[in-house]
Write an enzyme that holds these catalytic residues in place. Sequence first.
Site, mmCIF file in Angstrom:
data_model
loop_
_atom_site.group_PDB
_atom_site.id
_atom_site.type_symbol
_atom_site.label_atom_id
_atom_site.label_comp_id
_atom_site.label_asym_id
_atom_site.label_seq_id
_atom_site.Cartn_x
_atom_site.Cartn_y
_atom_site.Cartn_z
ATOM 1 N N CYS A 153 0.802 -1.219 0.000
ATOM 2 C CA CYS A 153 0.000 0.000 0.000
ATOM 3 C C CYS A 153 0.838 1.274 0.000
ATOM 4 O O CYS A 153 0.299 2.367 -0.028
ATOM 5 C CB CYS A 153 -0.977 0.007 1.180
ATOM 6 S SG CYS A 153 -0.171 0.033 2.770
ATOM 7 N N CYS B 118 -1.892 -2.064 9.068
ATOM 8 C CA CYS B 118 -1.285 -0.838 9.602
ATOM 9 C C CYS B 118 -0.855 -1.039 11.058
ATOM 10 O O CYS B 118 0.247 -0.623 11.445
ATOM 11 C CB CYS B 118 -2.261 0.327 9.495
ATOM 12 S SG CYS B 118 -2.660 0.777 7.792
ATOM 13 N N CYS C 27 -1.573 6.164 4.885
ATOM 14 C CA CYS C 27 -3.004 6.456 4.996
ATOM 15 C C CYS C 27 -3.356 6.834 6.437
ATOM 16 O O CYS C 27 -2.530 6.755 7.337
ATOM 17 C CB CYS C 27 -3.809 5.235 4.560
ATOM 18 S SG CYS C 27 -3.594 3.809 5.653
ATOM 19 N N ASP D 272 2.846 2.479 2.429
ATOM 20 C CA ASP D 272 3.114 3.114 3.721
ATOM 21 C C ASP D 272 4.593 2.970 4.071
ATOM 22 O O ASP D 272 5.186 1.906 3.874
ATOM 23 C CB ASP D 272 2.299 2.458 4.834
ATOM 24 C CG ASP D 272 0.801 2.664 4.687
ATOM 25 O OD1 ASP D 272 0.407 3.649 4.027
ATOM 26 O OD2 ASP D 272 0.036 1.849 5.218
#
Length: 134
Positions: A37, A106, A62, A39
């Site tokens: 993603c 996350c 995010c 990150d």
Amino acid sequence: MMSEQYSATTWDHVRNPRNVGAMEDANVVVQAGDPTCGDTLLYFLKIEAGIVKDIKFLIKGCGAAIATSSIATEMVMGKSIDEVMMLTDLEIANALGGLPEEKMHCSNMAASALHAAIKQYQETVAGTVPPLGL
């Protein structure tokens, strides 16, 4: 809609992340990321006598990545390195009031980065492996 999936606590950490920034006198710096993603997370820790005295972070990611990284700093501040090693991704997510399943990576990134930081501290600062460049 994404906003309905996040708790008020999560939104508070997204909008007002705690402990953001670099740290000049950190004795541990660790980078983590989730290539799927995009990150990227940097944790800066000041560990003294096996206790997290200070922690800061920089992130590109995010809202969930920001919130999990932020609350994780609050959860480990003042804790022993053994306590930090026991912190799980689920505990981080629960501290935010839960996360949608698709955002659990996350909290995993935050927990994994903290565990890596403690391992780095144990191997270098605590003296089992000489720091790079020596």
